[in-house]
Motif scaffolding. Structure first.
Motif, short mmCIF file in Angstrom:
data_model
loop_
_atom_site.label_atom_id
_atom_site.label_comp_id
_atom_site.label_asym_id
_atom_site.label_seq_id
_atom_site.Cartn_x
_atom_site.Cartn_y
_atom_site.Cartn_z
N SER A 181 0.90 -1.26 -0.12
CA SER A 181 0.25 0.16 -0.10
C SER A 181 1.01 1.21 -0.11
N ALA A 182 2.03 1.19 0.85
CA ALA A 182 3.03 2.38 0.82
C ALA A 182 3.39 2.70 -0.61
N LYS A 183 4.02 1.68 -1.21
CA LYS A 183 4.45 1.68 -2.58
C LYS A 183 3.61 2.18 -3.44
N ASN A 184 2.20 1.81 -3.47
CA ASN A 184 1.21 2.47 -4.26
C ASN A 184 0.96 3.94 -3.98
N ALA A 185 1.05 4.25 -2.80
CA ALA A 185 0.77 5.42 -2.39
C ALA A 185 1.92 6.66 -2.92
N LEU A 186 3.09 5.95 -2.64
CA LEU A 186 4.35 6.80 -2.92
C LEU A 186 4.51 6.99 -4.49
N ALA A 187 4.02 5.84 -5.39
CA ALA A 187 4.25 6.13 -6.60
C ALA A 187 3.02 7.25 -6.92
N GLY A 188 2.26 7.09 -6.39
CA GLY A 188 0.90 7.85 -7.06
C GLY A 188 0.57 9.24 -6.56
N ASP A 189 1.03 9.45 -5.38
CA ASP A 189 0.52 10.86 -5.07
C ASP A 189 1.79 11.57 -4.14
N SER A 190 1.72 12.49 -3.86
CA SER A 190 2.44 13.27 -3.06
C SER A 190 2.37 13.62 -1.45
N SER A 191 1.60 12.74 -1.00
CA SER A 191 1.18 12.96 0.38
C SER A 191 2.42 12.82 1.32
N ARG A 192 2.44 13.50 2.29
CA ARG A 192 3.76 13.38 3.22
C ARG A 192 4.04 12.11 3.77
N ILE A 193 5.22 11.95 3.82
CA ILE A 193 5.70 10.49 4.39
C ILE A 193 4.87 10.27 5.86
N CYS A 194 5.22 11.22 6.66
CA CYS A 194 4.63 11.21 7.94
C CYS A 194 3.16 10.67 8.00
N ALA A 195 2.38 11.37 7.13
CA ALA A 195 0.91 11.33 7.15
C ALA A 195 0.75 10.04 6.54
N LEU A 196 1.53 9.39 5.44
CA LEU A 196 1.42 8.07 5.06
C LEU A 196 1.45 7.07 6.06
N ALA A 197 2.55 7.29 6.90
CA ALA A 197 3.16 6.23 7.92
C ALA A 197 1.83 5.96 9.13
N GLN A 198 1.21 7.10 9.21
CA GLN A 198 0.01 7.23 10.37
C GLN A 198 -0.99 6.64 9.56
N ASP A 199 -1.49 6.83 8.29
CA ASP A 199 -2.34 6.22 7.54
C ASP A 199 -2.43 4.85 7.75
N LEU A 200 -1.06 4.15 7.53
CA LEU A 200 -0.94 2.72 7.29
C LEU A 200 -0.83 2.03 8.61
N GLY A 201 -0.91 2.91 9.78
CA GLY A 201 -0.93 2.30 11.16
C GLY A 201 0.44 2.07 11.79
N PHE A 202 1.55 2.57 11.27
CA PHE A 202 2.92 2.80 11.98
C PHE A 202 2.97 3.47 13.24
N SER A 203 3.61 3.24 14.09
CA SER A 203 3.64 3.86 15.31
C SER A 203 4.06 5.38 14.94
N ASP A 204 5.02 5.39 14.35
CA ASP A 204 5.79 6.97 13.70
C ASP A 204 6.62 6.63 12.36
N GLN A 205 7.08 7.80 12.00
CA GLN A 205 7.71 7.94 10.70
C GLN A 205 8.90 7.07 10.72
N SER A 206 9.78 7.13 11.73
CA SER A 206 10.86 6.37 11.75
C SER A 206 10.63 4.77 11.88
N HIS A 207 9.64 4.48 12.40
CA HIS A 207 9.41 2.95 12.23
C HIS A 207 8.86 2.60 10.79
N PHE A 208 8.19 3.44 10.05
CA PHE A 208 7.88 2.99 8.78
C PHE A 208 9.02 3.28 7.98
N CYS A 209 9.74 4.26 8.08
CA CYS A 209 11.04 4.38 7.27
C CYS A 209 11.78 3.14 7.44
N ARG A 210 12.18 2.61 8.66
CA ARG A 210 13.01 1.52 8.85
C ARG A 210 12.34 0.20 8.11
#
Length: 88
Positions: A35-64
């Motif tokens: 889902s993250a790959k599809n969102a990153l390829a398709g729109d310009s939403s902020r990575i921190c917002a995407l992390a939250q939308d996908l249920g990650f505890s924070d942006q750092s956890h999502f990026c790792r």
């Protein structure tokens, strides 16, 4: 998931792995990353917002986690998808 399947967590996880080859958590994480790959390829939403939308505890956890599964950071992935070469 085990409760929804009316099974004990152990039995559910064992049967899930037999059927899919993955633990329930590995499966869910794979779906989140797709889902993250599809969102990153398709729109310009902020990575921190995407992390939250996908249920990650924070942006750092999502990026790792994203880097571990995909091999590049979410930002690098987005740049590659939009045709920007990575600077080394």
């Amino acid at each position: 998931m085990a409760r929804a399947a009316c099974a004990s967590p152990y039995h559910f996880a064992r049967r899930f792995r037999q059927r899919t080859g993955k633990s329930p958590m590995e499966y869910v994480m794979g779906k989140r990353i797709e889902s993250a790959k599809n969102a990153l390829a398709g729109d310009s939403s902020r990575i921190c917002a995407l992390a939250q939308d996908l249920g990650f505890s924070d942006q750092s956890h999502f990026c790792r986690t994203f880097s571990r599964y995909v091999g590049v950071t979410p930002r690098a992935f987005r740049l590659q998808m939009h045709g920007h070469p990575l600077k080394e």
